[in-house]
Scaffold this active site. Structure first.
Site, PDB file in Angstrom:
ATOM      1  N   ILE A   1       0.775  -1.106   0.303  1.00 20.57           N
ATOM      2  CA  ILE A   1       0.115  -0.006   0.278  1.00 20.57           C
ATOM      3  C   ILE A   1       0.910   1.330  -0.061  1.00 20.57           C
ATOM      4  O   ILE A   1       2.220   1.474   0.423  1.00 20.57           O
ATOM      5  CB  ILE A   1      -1.439   0.033   1.060  1.00 20.57           C
ATOM      6  CG1 ILE A   1      -1.635   1.021   1.276  1.00 20.57           C
ATOM      7  CG2 ILE A   1      -0.104  -0.297   1.977  1.00 20.57           C
ATOM      8  CD1 ILE A   1      -3.220   1.193   1.804  1.00 20.57           C
ATOM      9  N   SER A   2       0.573   1.497  -0.957  1.00 17.37           N
ATOM     10  CA  SER A   2       1.591   3.118  -1.461  1.00 17.37           C
ATOM     11  C   SER A   2       1.944   4.462   0.170  1.00 17.37           C
ATOM     12  O   SER A   2       0.251   4.029   0.844  1.00 17.37           O
ATOM     13  CB  SER A   2       1.250   4.541  -2.308  1.00 17.37           C
ATOM     14  OG  SER A   2       1.995   3.377  -4.179  1.00 17.37           O
ATOM     15  N   GLN A   3       3.007   4.900   0.397  1.00 17.06           N
ATOM     16  CA  GLN A   3       3.128   5.781   1.000  1.00 17.06           C
ATOM     17  C   GLN A   3       2.606   7.162   1.150  1.00 17.06           C
ATOM     18  O   GLN A   3       1.537   7.372  -0.756  1.00 17.06           O
ATOM     19  CB  GLN A   3       4.208   7.129   1.020  1.00 17.06           C
ATOM     20  CG  GLN A   3       5.363   7.356   1.847  1.00 17.06           C
ATOM     21  CD  GLN A   3       6.351   7.944   1.669  1.00 17.06           C
ATOM     22  OE1 GLN A   3       6.598   7.102   0.898  1.00 17.06           O
ATOM     23  NE2 GLN A   3       6.879   8.822   2.144  1.00 17.06           N
TER      24      GLN A   3
END
Length: 213
Positions: free
Chosen positions: A63-65
């Site tokens: 899950i992206s930053q």
């Protein structure tokens, strides 16, 4: 699926972090403040959900930053009703942000495990993209083109031509290009074969997978 006052407080702290890093779009910040990011992650990572970091999810993906999500979302300049193509549904967090911004979202996911999970999960939170597709992001979605903007949420070794061709005139493609480290790149379609290109520094993403079948 609980969203407590504590979670809401942690989200507000995260919004402040994003502001300090230069995110100014109020609609993007409001989406981050509203969406319960902890519900998109495994329970073992709950304490990390509102740190400005990427975290592992299923199928060796991440899950992206939050900063990366906000940065890409801000570059897209979404207006309510815009038709948006997302390459890499993943956990669905970026998809939810796009929905909060009022976009009509079409999203493609290459990992079947993630596709099945996210397809069931997003509606439970009240997010209903126009279409979630299990398929190859490199070829885009010609049947629904043209798009106001296209976002790629994985590292692409090159810029897929079909994505450029599926933009409206004036449309924007935001794509991280490179192998180990990617350069966040914006393409704006100026004419049938004319594109303006701008680069925004280094980011790190998991690789964009091709359909090998």
């Amino acid at each position: 699926m609980k969203d407590t006052f504590r979670h809401q407080g942690l989200r507000q702290q995260l919004v402040n972090v994003l502001k300090n890093k230069g995110i100014t779009n109020n609609a993007v910040l409001a989406a981050v403040a509203k969406i319960p990011r902890h519900l998109f992650m495994d329970s073992s990572f709950l304490d990390h959900a509102y740190q400005d970091k990427a975290f592992p999810i299923a199928a060796d993906q991440t899950i992206s930053q939050p900063y990366t999500v906000a940065f890409q979302s801000e570059l897209m300049q979404i207006k309510p009703g815009h038709k948006v193509l997302e390459i890499g549904t993943g956990s669905g967090y970026q998809t939810a942000v796009l929905c909060e911004l009022g976009a009509k979202v079409y999203s493609i996911e290459r990992q079947n495990e993630l596709f099945k999970k996210t397809s069931k999960f997003l509606p439970k939170l009240g997010y209903r993209p126009k279409k979630l597709i299990f398929g190859d992001g490199y070829i885009g979605l010609k049947t629904e083109a043209p798009f106001d903007s296209i976002i790629v949420t994985a590292g692409a070794p090159f810029v897929p031509r079909p994505l450029l061709s599926q933009l409206k005139i004036g449309g924007r493609l935001i794509i991280p290009v490179g192998d180990d480290v990617q350069i966040m790149t914006l393409f704006i379609r100026k004419g049938p074969k004319e594109f303006e290109q701008e680069e925004f520094g280094e980011f790190r993403f998991v690789p964009l997978l091709e359909d090998k079948n």
